[in-house]
Design a protein around this motif. Structure first.
Motif, short mmCIF file in Angstrom:
data_model
loop_
_atom_site.label_atom_id
_atom_site.label_comp_id
_atom_site.label_asym_id
_atom_site.label_seq_id
_atom_site.Cartn_x
_atom_site.Cartn_y
_atom_site.Cartn_z
N VAL A 170 0.85 -1.19 0.00
CA VAL A 170 0.00 0.00 0.00
C VAL A 170 0.88 1.24 0.00
CG1 VAL A 170 -1.72 1.33 1.28
CG2 VAL A 170 -1.88 -1.17 1.19
N VAL A 171 0.62 2.13 -0.96
CA VAL A 171 1.33 3.41 -1.00
C VAL A 171 0.28 4.52 -0.92
CG1 VAL A 171 3.24 2.48 -2.35
CG2 VAL A 171 1.31 3.52 -3.53
N THR A 172 0.66 5.63 -0.37
CA THR A 172 -0.30 6.72 -0.16
C THR A 172 -0.15 7.82 -1.20
OG1 THR A 172 1.17 7.99 1.27
CG2 THR A 172 -0.17 6.27 2.32
N GLY A 173 -1.20 8.61 -1.30
CA GLY A 173 -1.16 9.75 -2.21
C GLY A 173 -0.08 10.73 -1.82
N ALA A 174 0.17 10.87 -0.52
CA ALA A 174 1.22 11.79 -0.07
C ALA A 174 2.58 11.35 -0.59
CB ALA A 174 1.23 11.86 1.46
N GLU A 175 2.82 10.05 -0.58
CA GLU A 175 4.10 9.53 -1.11
C GLU A 175 4.20 9.79 -2.61
OE1 GLU A 175 5.37 5.57 1.14
OE2 GLU A 175 3.22 5.57 0.71
N LEU A 176 3.12 9.52 -3.33
CA LEU A 176 3.14 9.70 -4.78
C LEU A 176 3.27 11.16 -5.15
CD1 LEU A 176 0.37 7.13 -5.77
CD2 LEU A 176 2.84 6.81 -5.79
N LYS A 177 2.65 12.02 -4.37
CA LYS A 177 2.78 13.46 -4.61
C LYS A 177 4.23 13.89 -4.42
CE LYS A 177 1.21 17.94 -2.85
NZ LYS A 177 0.34 18.63 -1.85
N ALA A 178 4.87 13.38 -3.36
CA ALA A 178 6.26 13.74 -3.10
C ALA A 178 7.19 13.19 -4.17
CB ALA A 178 6.68 13.22 -1.72
N ILE A 179 6.95 11.95 -4.60
CA ILE A 179 7.79 11.33 -5.62
C ILE A 179 7.63 12.03 -6.96
CG2 ILE A 179 8.07 9.25 -7.03
CD1 ILE A 179 9.41 9.05 -4.33
N GLY A 180 6.38 12.33 -7.32
CA GLY A 180 6.13 12.95 -8.62
C GLY A 180 6.42 14.43 -8.63
N GLY A 181 6.32 15.05 -7.46
CA GLY A 181 6.58 16.47 -7.38
C GLY A 181 5.52 17.31 -8.07
N ILE A 182 4.29 16.79 -8.16
CA ILE A 182 3.21 17.51 -8.83
C ILE A 182 1.93 17.39 -8.00
CG2 ILE A 182 4.12 17.21 -11.17
CD1 ILE A 182 2.12 14.93 -11.53
N GLN A 183 1.00 18.31 -8.26
CA GLN A 183 -0.28 18.27 -7.58
C GLN A 183 -1.23 17.25 -8.22
OE1 GLN A 183 -1.11 19.94 -4.79
NE2 GLN A 183 0.94 20.84 -4.69
N GLU A 184 -1.02 16.94 -9.51
CA GLU A 184 -1.93 16.06 -10.23
C GLU A 184 -1.44 14.61 -10.25
OE1 GLU A 184 -2.46 17.81 -14.07
OE2 GLU A 184 -3.95 19.23 -13.34
N TRP A 185 -0.89 14.16 -9.15
CA TRP A 185 -0.38 12.79 -9.08
C TRP A 185 -1.48 11.75 -9.31
CZ3 TRP A 185 -2.89 10.07 -5.39
CH2 TRP A 185 -3.52 10.81 -4.37
N ALA A 186 -2.72 12.04 -8.84
CA ALA A 186 -3.82 11.08 -9.00
C ALA A 186 -4.13 10.86 -10.48
CB ALA A 186 -5.07 11.57 -8.26
N ARG A 187 -3.99 11.93 -11.27
CA ARG A 187 -4.23 11.80 -12.71
C ARG A 187 -3.19 10.87 -13.33
NH1 ARG A 187 -4.06 16.86 -17.01
NH2 ARG A 187 -4.29 15.61 -18.91
N ARG A 188 -1.96 10.96 -12.88
CA ARG A 188 -0.91 10.09 -13.42
C ARG A 188 -1.18 8.63 -13.03
NH1 ARG A 188 -0.79 14.18 -15.48
NH2 ARG A 188 0.95 15.60 -15.83
N VAL A 189 -1.70 8.40 -11.84
CA VAL A 189 -2.05 7.04 -11.43
C VAL A 189 -3.13 6.48 -12.35
CG1 VAL A 189 -3.06 5.63 -9.59
CG2 VAL A 189 -1.37 7.37 -9.03
N ARG A 190 -4.14 7.30 -12.66
CA ARG A 190 -5.21 6.86 -13.57
C ARG A 190 -4.65 6.55 -14.94
NH1 ARG A 190 -8.11 10.98 -10.88
NH2 ARG A 190 -7.68 12.47 -12.55
N GLU A 191 -3.71 7.37 -15.41
CA GLU A 191 -3.11 7.11 -16.72
C GLU A 191 -2.35 5.79 -16.72
OE1 GLU A 191 -0.69 10.50 -17.38
OE2 GLU A 191 -2.35 11.84 -17.89
N LEU A 192 -1.62 5.53 -15.65
CA LEU A 192 -0.89 4.26 -15.55
C LEU A 192 -1.85 3.08 -15.57
CD1 LEU A 192 1.77 5.23 -12.89
CD2 LEU A 192 2.25 4.57 -15.26
N ARG A 193 -2.98 3.24 -14.91
CA ARG A 193 -3.95 2.14 -14.83
C ARG A 193 -4.71 1.98 -16.14
NH1 ARG A 193 -7.13 3.36 -10.12
NH2 ARG A 193 -8.24 4.85 -11.44
N VAL A 194 -5.22 3.08 -16.66
CA VAL A 194 -6.11 3.00 -17.81
C VAL A 194 -5.34 2.93 -19.13
CG1 VAL A 194 -7.92 4.19 -19.08
CG2 VAL A 194 -7.95 4.21 -16.59
N GLU A 195 -4.38 3.81 -19.32
CA GLU A 195 -3.69 3.91 -20.61
C GLU A 195 -2.54 2.93 -20.74
OE1 GLU A 195 -2.58 7.94 -21.37
OE2 GLU A 195 -4.53 8.75 -20.79
N ASP A 196 -1.87 2.63 -19.63
CA ASP A 196 -0.71 1.75 -19.70
C ASP A 196 -0.99 0.33 -19.23
OD1 ASP A 196 1.36 3.74 -20.57
OD2 ASP A 196 0.70 4.72 -18.74
N GLY A 197 -2.18 0.09 -18.70
CA GLY A 197 -2.58 -1.28 -18.37
C GLY A 197 -2.07 -1.82 -17.05
#
Length: 306
Positions: free
Chosen positions: A76-103
């Motif tokens: 389990v990873v948290t949004g706070a971790e992903l926000k820090a790693i990505g360095g962006i506010q729209e980290w949730a959008r990138r997660v959706r892209e990984l799930r939907v567009e990249d499979g």
């Protein structure tokens, strides 16, 4: 800033972290202390590397988030971790892209918490999304693009989101139902196939010979669902369900509703209560339904000639 000074500041931050660890053990940790440490680290990073620049191709926030998830598969990873790693506010959008567009098989396990269940992406899903994106840019009507997409993915499961992307409208699934009910396309949903989730569809065949019986549009989805569930999604003549049909090589198998006792030549003339009488409805596969309908018409012809 000189390296020695930067190192000294990091030593100071490390000491603060050690003190925070002691506070945690004693149950006296405060959120503001962690915020201060995070701010100190951000300042050091800024002094060392300067303002954030546009990432080089292949090294952006999405890639960083993907690599972090891959380093923590099935954790389990948290949004706070992903926000820090990505360095962006729209980290949730990138997660959706990984799930939907990249499979990637990423599931939500709580409020802003995720788990990557496999390091291997679903290439078929990613290719479907790429195809949907390509077709969405073609000219023509929403229906024509949906038709092209379903024909290109015949036999495979597609989602409502993919349909909406292709159609460029929020009611893409409505156009799918129109193709099924008004034009007879053999499109399965969760009503017809319990292995499909709500919002998933599968076009079984593009052969006009496999089109649904026109009478099927007379039965609303909730009625069809009740009949199929009662009959265990099994044809009451050949006793096959979809799993048995596929095992025998019949990939065009699907179910239809049939009246055990014919009540009229034109169902539209029959009152709804009689048309939807569950005691007179039965589940048949499309092939057996065709044979039963043909046999009924033959009996009628003989009766008229008698």
């Amino acid at each position: 800033m000189a390296p020695e000074e930067t190192a000294a500041r990091l030593d100071t931050i490390a000491a603060r972290v050690g003190a925070l660890a002691d506070d945690v053990r004693q149950g006296s940790a405060a959120a503001r202390d962690l915020d201060e440490v995070a701010a100190m680290l951000a300042r050091v990073k800024l002094d060392l590397f300067g303002p954030k620049r546009r990432a080089a191709r292949g090294a952006g926030a999405k890639v960083k988030i993907r690599d972090f998830l891959l380093a923590h598969v099935d954790e389990v990873v948290t949004g706070a971790e992903l926000k820090a790693i990505g360095g962006i506010q729209e980290w949730a959008r990138r997660v959706r892209e990984l799930r939907v567009e990249d499979g990637y098989d990423i599931v939500e396990v709580g409020d802003s918490a995720y788990r990557l269940r496999s390091a291997v992406p679903n290439r078929e899903r990613a290719e479907q999304w790429a195809l949907a994106n390509t077709i969405s840019n073609l000219p023509g009507s929403a229906r024509s693009r949906i038709e092209r997409y379903l024909e290109a993915t015949v036999g495979t499961v597609v989602t409502r989101k993919q349909i909406d992307l292709v159609a460029k409208i929020a009611e893409g699934s409505r156009r799918v139902r129109e193709l099924r009910d008004e034009h007879g396309w053999p499109i399965l949903s969760h009503v017809d196939d319990p292995t499909l989730a709500p919002g998933e569809y599968r076009l079984l065949s593009t052969d006009p010979a496999d089109r649904r019986d026109a009478s099927q549009r007379m039965y609303p989805e909730d009625l069809r669902h009740r009949v199929f569930v009662r009959d265990a999604y099994t044809c009451q003549i050949c006793r096959r369900d979809r799993a048995k049909a596929e095992a025998a090589g019949d990939l065009r198998f699907y179910l239809e509703v049939h009246h055990k006792v014919a009540i009229a030549d034109d169902l539209s003339d029959v009152p709804v209560a009689a048309r939807h009488d569950m005691d007179n409805l039965i589940t048949l596969c499309h092939s057996d339904h065709l044979r039963e309908s043909a046999a009924l018409q033959e009996r009628k012809r003989r009766a008229r000639g008698a």
